[in-house]
Write an enzyme that holds these catalytic residues in place. Structure first.
Site, mmCIF file in Angstrom:
data_model
loop_
_atom_site.group_PDB
_atom_site.id
_atom_site.type_symbol
_atom_site.label_atom_id
_atom_site.label_comp_id
_atom_site.label_asym_id
_atom_site.label_seq_id
_atom_site.Cartn_x
_atom_site.Cartn_y
_atom_site.Cartn_z
ATOM 1 N N GLY A 9 0.817 -1.204 0.000
ATOM 2 C CA GLY A 9 0.000 0.000 0.000
ATOM 3 C C GLY A 9 0.852 1.256 0.000
ATOM 4 O O GLY A 9 2.092 1.199 -0.057
ATOM 5 N N ALA A 59 -5.184 -1.715 5.911
ATOM 6 C CA ALA A 59 -6.409 -1.047 6.361
ATOM 7 C C ALA A 59 -7.339 -0.843 5.174
ATOM 8 O O ALA A 59 -6.901 -0.843 4.024
ATOM 9 C CB ALA A 59 -6.088 0.303 6.993
ATOM 10 N N THR A 101 -6.212 7.532 12.506
ATOM 11 C CA THR A 101 -6.562 8.682 11.674
ATOM 12 C C THR A 101 -7.159 9.844 12.467
ATOM 13 O O THR A 101 -7.735 9.637 13.550
ATOM 14 C CB THR A 101 -7.594 8.231 10.610
ATOM 15 O OG1 THR A 101 -8.097 9.357 9.895
ATOM 16 C CG2 THR A 101 -8.780 7.527 11.256
ATOM 17 N N ASP A 102 -7.026 11.041 11.905
ATOM 18 C CA ASP A 102 -7.686 12.217 12.481
ATOM 19 C C ASP A 102 -9.201 12.107 12.398
ATOM 20 O O ASP A 102 -9.922 12.817 13.092
ATOM 21 C CB ASP A 102 -7.220 13.491 11.761
ATOM 22 C CG ASP A 102 -7.522 13.476 10.266
ATOM 23 O OD1 ASP A 102 -7.414 12.386 9.648
ATOM 24 O OD2 ASP A 102 -7.844 14.537 9.706
ATOM 25 N N TYR A 126 -15.575 5.055 8.340
ATOM 26 C CA TYR A 126 -14.131 4.820 8.343
ATOM 27 C C TYR A 126 -13.533 5.232 9.685
ATOM 28 O O TYR A 126 -12.768 4.479 10.300
ATOM 29 C CB TYR A 126 -13.478 5.592 7.201
ATOM 30 C CG TYR A 126 -11.971 5.643 7.284
ATOM 31 C CD1 TYR A 126 -11.199 4.499 7.093
ATOM 32 C CD2 TYR A 126 -11.309 6.841 7.566
ATOM 33 C CE1 TYR A 126 -9.814 4.549 7.177
ATOM 34 C CE2 TYR A 126 -9.929 6.897 7.642
ATOM 35 C CZ TYR A 126 -9.186 5.749 7.451
ATOM 36 O OH TYR A 126 -7.811 5.801 7.550
#
Length: 283
Positions: A9, A59, A101-102, A126
């Site tokens: 990725g 992910a 993640t934010d 998400y």
């Protein structure tokens, strides 16, 4: 032994390049070699390899698709898959580096930056499943690093930089959202921090890592396309509706990472280096 999940990725590829430069041995897997949603396969694979560190880069990241058509897949990879990796990690006593993640935040903070202990409240699926992954890691393991990042870009894989460059080739005018504020993150900076916490034996826990400075997507696009003959016009989120609601202000506090002695370049510096590196890769 170091194990990378999601090694092909955007982040996994950058991490592999960095480890190659550092002369560090590792084993890299993708979905073909290791299906993290299969608990038995994941346990068998990891207990056979017996890694001391697992960089969990695998992910599901298609934010809008996660709202409907890929909702189950999003949950399966980010939730069940992370549980399977964490279980196997626990079985072999490995340290897990989990990337979050934010989008675990709702973006209602008006100024300052989100510290690591701010209360999460994701607005989209998400963000919800990445937060679920965080909770799974913290519940299952004691030796872990949860690294929240934001607005990731780099030379490997699909990202905002390439999207803007591609659109500029065929559109004389682009409209870009100007009321969502965050910190862009170069995959190289993130990969360096991931290896840094392991090498320096940083205290376990949650960290925030992005490049210094903040901007809107419109400002980011302006910098990406600087010098090109294309008009870039700012629009509101309401004028550019998307399936998944994004936080309007998701600036991450970097002081904890700074406190470890890690040097963080600005997003403008990082972007310039990434673009120069990309040109070298083409040449």
């Amino acid at each position: 032994m170091i194990l990378i999940t999601g090694g092909n990725g955007q982040l996994g590829t950058e991490l592999r390049k960095l480890l190659d430069e550092q002369g560090v041995d590792y084993l890299s897997t993708d979905a073909k070699e290791l299906d993290i949603t299969d608990g038995e396969q994941t346990m068998a694979y990891i207990t056979k390899v017996k890694p001391s560190v697992i960089y969990h880069c695998a992910a599901y990241t298609a934010v809008d698709k996660a709202e409907d058509e890929a909702k189950d897949l999003d949950e399966e990879i980010n939730g069940t898959g992370t549980q399977n990796v964490a279980n196997a990690c626990q079985a072999v006593g490995a340290t897990l580096v989990y990337i979050s993640t934010d989008y675990v935040f709702d973006g209602r903070l008006k100024e300052g930056a989100y510290p690591e202990d701010a209360k999460p409240n994701p607005l989209n699926e998400y963000g919800r499943t990445k937060l679920l992954g965080e909770e799974i890691v913290a519940k299952t393991l004691t030796k872990y690093y949860i690294i929240r990042t934001s607005w990731v870009f780099g030379n490997y894989g699909h990202n905002f930089v390439f999207t803007m460059q591609k659109l500029a080739e065929s559109h004389p005018r682009l409209t870009v959202v100007d009321d969502q504020i965050g910190r862009p993150t170069w995959t190289r900076t993130l990969a360096e921090f991931m290896t840094f916490v392991i090498r320096e034996k940083a205290p376990y826990g949650i960290y925030h890592l992005a490049n210094e400075g903040q901007c809107s997507w419109y400002q980011f696009a302006k910098e990406i396309l600087k010098g090109r003959s294309v008009e870039i016009a700012p629009v509101t989120s309401a004028e550019y509706p998307q399936k998944a609601q994004r936080p309007q202000y998701s600036v991450l506090d970097l002081s904890k990472a700074h406190g470890l002695g890690f040097t963080i370049p600005t997003w403008q510096e990082a972007l310039a280096q990434m673009l120069a590196q990309g040109q070298q890769l083409k040449d």
